[in-house]
Design a protein around this motif. Structure first.
Motif, PDB file in Angstrom:
ATOM      1  N   GLU A  81       7.567  12.709   5.128  1.00 54.36           N
ATOM      2  CA  GLU A  81       6.694  12.823   3.966  1.00 54.36           C
ATOM      3  C   GLU A  81       5.239  12.958   4.412  1.00 54.36           C
ATOM      4  N   GLN A  82       4.870  12.160   5.413  1.00 53.80           N
ATOM      5  CA  GLN A  82       3.523  12.215   5.977  1.00 53.80           C
ATOM      6  C   GLN A  82       3.217  13.619   6.489  1.00 53.80           C
TER       7      GLN A  82
ATOM      8  N   ASN B 294       4.746  16.465   5.844  1.00 50.75           N
ATOM      9  CA  ASN B 294       4.707  17.410   4.741  1.00 50.75           C
ATOM     10  C   ASN B 294       3.394  17.350   3.974  1.00 50.75           C
ATOM     11  N   GLY B 295       2.968  16.120   3.722  1.00 44.75           N
ATOM     12  CA  GLY B 295       1.722  15.928   2.983  1.00 44.75           C
ATOM     13  C   GLY B 295       0.572  16.616   3.682  1.00 44.75           C
ATOM     14  N   TRP B 296       0.502  16.459   4.985  1.00 43.25           N
ATOM     15  CA  TRP B 296      -0.588  17.101   5.720  1.00 43.25           C
ATOM     16  C   TRP B 296      -0.455  18.615   5.700  1.00 43.25           C
TER      17      TRP B 296
ATOM     18  N   PHE C 251       0.666  20.487   3.387  1.00 43.19           N
ATOM     19  CA  PHE C 251       0.215  21.049   2.117  1.00 43.19           C
ATOM     20  C   PHE C 251      -1.302  21.156   2.032  1.00 43.19           C
ATOM     21  N   VAL C 252      -1.993  20.156   2.551  1.00 41.66           N
ATOM     22  CA  VAL C 252      -3.452  20.169   2.386  1.00 41.66           C
ATOM     23  C   VAL C 252      -4.165  20.795   3.584  1.00 41.66           C
TER      24      VAL C 252
ATOM     25  N   MET D 173       0.828  -1.218   0.000  1.00 41.18           N
ATOM     26  CA  MET D 173       0.000   0.000   0.000  1.00 41.18           C
ATOM     27  C   MET D 173       0.855   1.258   0.000  1.00 41.18           C
ATOM     28  N   ALA D 174       0.285   2.285  -0.581  1.00 39.55           N
ATOM     29  CA  ALA D 174       1.015   3.545  -0.700  1.00 39.55           C
ATOM     30  C   ALA D 174       1.419   4.079   0.672  1.00 39.55           C
ATOM     31  N   GLN D 175       0.564   3.805   1.639  1.00 37.08           N
ATOM     32  CA  GLN D 175       0.786   4.365   2.957  1.00 37.08           C
ATOM     33  C   GLN D 175       2.102   3.870   3.568  1.00 37.08           C
TER      34      GLN D 175
ATOM     35  N   LEU E 291       5.259   5.703   2.401  1.00 39.24           N
ATOM     36  CA  LEU E 291       5.467   7.097   2.782  1.00 39.24           C
ATOM     37  C   LEU E 291       6.263   7.172   4.083  1.00 39.24           C
TER      38      LEU E 291
END
Lengths: 293, 293
Positions: free
Chosen positions: B10-11, B13-15, B17-18, B1-3, B6
């Protein structure tokens, strides 16, 4: 259905012409009908614009009695418009709201669109799916609670109240996520190896590469903000803050509206978007279509 | 899985951004829509309200003004959306021909109404459809009518004007989507069908329409959502009149909240009618589109 048939039958006509000199009478008639149809459509589409320009040169009583020729009242109307309303102020209000709103929307929504595409996880996909469902929540259902909320926050009559609810635009987030699929991730990997931080990659690599996506999004958001009516109507209640859209509407809802003056205002309100459309036509259409690709 | 792939940074950073977008959506979309749901069970005026259970829903069933607004909105939906989409399809089919002379002129002209603000073009329509206005003058001159039509004073004709206005504004917009989709269709399919002797209307109905189905679905969903929220046009052209004949649900919500002593609870109930309608109609459109495959 017969006109549809003729429209589609153009293919037929072209093939026929390519294959030989068999351009027969029915094909000619069909072709003529297509031109008639398109000419009528084009005329109907353009006529209100001509009407707007011609009417700006006529006095109000002539406009409502359908005078469709150039008159001599243009100067009177222009002077009337600039004396009846505080034009510089109103244009500044509209421009400020549209520009600041557009910049903030682009910043927040493109960041999110990029984030959703680049840092994927199952959890985030679910959130994104939920957001797409929210796309169909009509503004009519939000205006009452938003108004009460802004009143509680003492934000009525402020620009913050107008701009804040639009900054996170699901439509623009979706648009940027779609566009980011085409962003080469070799670029991102290379930048990471060079030691760039994620925000630096976004700012120094993603942003310049995606210029045309940003341009299309700017056009769409700017137009929507410039033309926005219902939400500013609810939130802005003092004259000093009104936008051009609010002003021409309130002029036209007078008991005896002065249409000559209103036409001058309508031309001025339409001009910025018209110029953007003609200068950036291709981008404009790309922006529109971007959401369905 | 993609999760699993990560990393931790990265996790985070991802949060990041959104997150700004999600926070804003939570504040200005999720919170208001839930607040509105809760409010729809409250009765009372202004900020004094108390729990009323289904009192507001009962009130809906006994409110003739609401029922008129609902009927009007449905009339606009059922009459206007199909006319507009068929016209858009027709124009797109006619313009989807690279040999057509003046193609880009026609396309630009038919698309031009899209650059106007809803308020600006509504003002133009209001002035053109005045009792002695240019439209009546034209119809009298060509002999289509013997006496002027009371466009804005008659309940039936006022609806017609609103329908004409919306059709003028949005046909070109929908046409652009169809045109873009048609340009992706492989021409050789048509030639093969033509050589097999399939008539033009059948080629259109059995080839073009099925291939455009996703776009037709998309445009009918957005047009439905748009029409259910119709506000700017009716408020400017007719202000809902004469005698509520063009009152829409959005205009009624606006009147309930901002014209009279505010009744937030009942206005929220009416706005939930729109939410439910958007949901049901979008669902039906998806099901119909799937079954006709």
């Amino acid at each position: 259905m017969s006109t549809l048939e003729q429209a589609v039958d153009l293919d037929h006509a072209i093939v026929a012409r390519r294959t030989g000199p068999s351009l027969n009478l029915p094909a000619l008639i069909r072709r003529a009908l297509v031109y008639v149809l398109l000419s009528v459509a084009a005329f109907v589409s353009v006529f209100p614009f001509l009407w707007m320009i011609v009417s700006a040169t006529n006095a109000s009583p002539d406009i409502v009695t359908g005078k469709a020729t150039i008159g001599e009242a243009l100067l009177t109307n222009v002077v009337g418009f600039f004396t009846q309303v505080d034009a510089p102020r109103i244009f500044w209000n509209s421009a400020f709201l549209a520009i600041v709103g557009t910049l903030l929307t682009l910043a927040v929504s493109s960041l999110a669109g990029y984030g959703f595409e680049v840092f994927r996880s199952r959890f985030r996909e679910k959130i994104f799916g939920g957001m797409l469902l929210m796309l169909s929540i009509p503004f009519a259902a939000l205006m009452v609670p938003l108004f009460v909320m802004m009143a509680n926050l003492k934000l009525i009559n402020t620009y913050a109240a107008i701009i804040l609810p639009g900054i996170a635009s699901i439509f623009i987030i979706f648009y940027f996520r779609q566009a980011t699929k085409a962003f080469p991730h070799e670029l991102r990997d290379a930048a990471r190896i060079d030691g760039l931080k994620e925000w630096q990659i976004f700012l120094h690599i993603y942003l310049p590469v995606m210029r045309s996506t940003y341009a299309a999004a700017i056009i769409i958001v700017f137009m929507a903000n410039w033309n926005n009516y219902l939400w500013p109507l609810i939130v802005l209640q003092t004259n000093e803050q009104k936008t051009i859209t609010l002003v021409i509407q309130s002029l036209s809802s007078a008991y005896y509206p002065d249409y000559g003056v209103i036409m001058v205002g309508t031309i001025l309100a339409t001009l910025p978007t018209l110029v953007i459309f003609f200068v950036l036509q291709r981008r404009f259409v790309e922006g529109l279509l971007g959401s369905v690709k | 899985m993609a999760q699993a792939r990560l990393g931790r940074s990265e996790q985070i950073n991802g949060w990041l951004f959104v997150m700004p977008a999600l926070v804003l959506l939570g504040m200005f979309m999720i919170y208001p829509i839930l607040w509105s749901l809760w409010m729809s069970f409250q009765t009372g005026r202004g900020m004094n309200f108390s729990f009323g259970g289904i009192a507001n829903i009962v009130r809906l069933t006994q409110d003739p003004v609401f029922q008129r607004a609902l009927t009007n909105t449905f009339i606009f939906l059922i009459v206007q959306v199909p006319i507009m989409l068929v016209l858009a399809l027709l124009f797109a089919a006619a313009l989807n021909d690279s040999k057509l002379w003046g193609r880009s002129f026609f396309r630009t002209a038919i698309f031009l109404p899209c650059v106007t603000s809803l308020v600006a073009y509504s003002i133009l329509f209001k002035s053109m459809f005045a009792n002695d206005g240019v439209i009546n003058d034209f119809l009298l001159a060509v002999g289509l009518i013997a006496t002027p039509i009371p466009w804005l004073a008659d309940p039936f004709w006022a609806k017609v004007v609103v329908i004409l206005a919306i059709t003028w504004r949005w046909t070109g917009y929908n046409m652009i989507f169809y045109l873009a989709a048609m340009q992706n269709i492989d021409r050789s399919i048509y030639e093969a069908a033509r050589i097999d002797g399939v008539p033009a209307w059948a080629r259109f109905w059995h080839l073009t329409v099925p291939m455009l189905k996703p776009v037709i679905l998309f445009t009918s969903v957005i047009s439905t959502i748009g029409t259910l929220q119709l506000f700017d046009e009716v408020n400017t052209i007719t202000a809902g009149g004469p005698s509520d004949s063009t009152l829409t649900l959005s205009l009624y919500i606006y009147n309930l909240t901002f014209k009279f002593m505010p009744s937030f609870g009942y206005a929220s109930t009416v706005s939930y009618v729109i939410v439910v309608l958007v949901g049901i109609l979008s669902f039906i459109q998806f099901v119909v589109a799937r079954d006709r495959r």
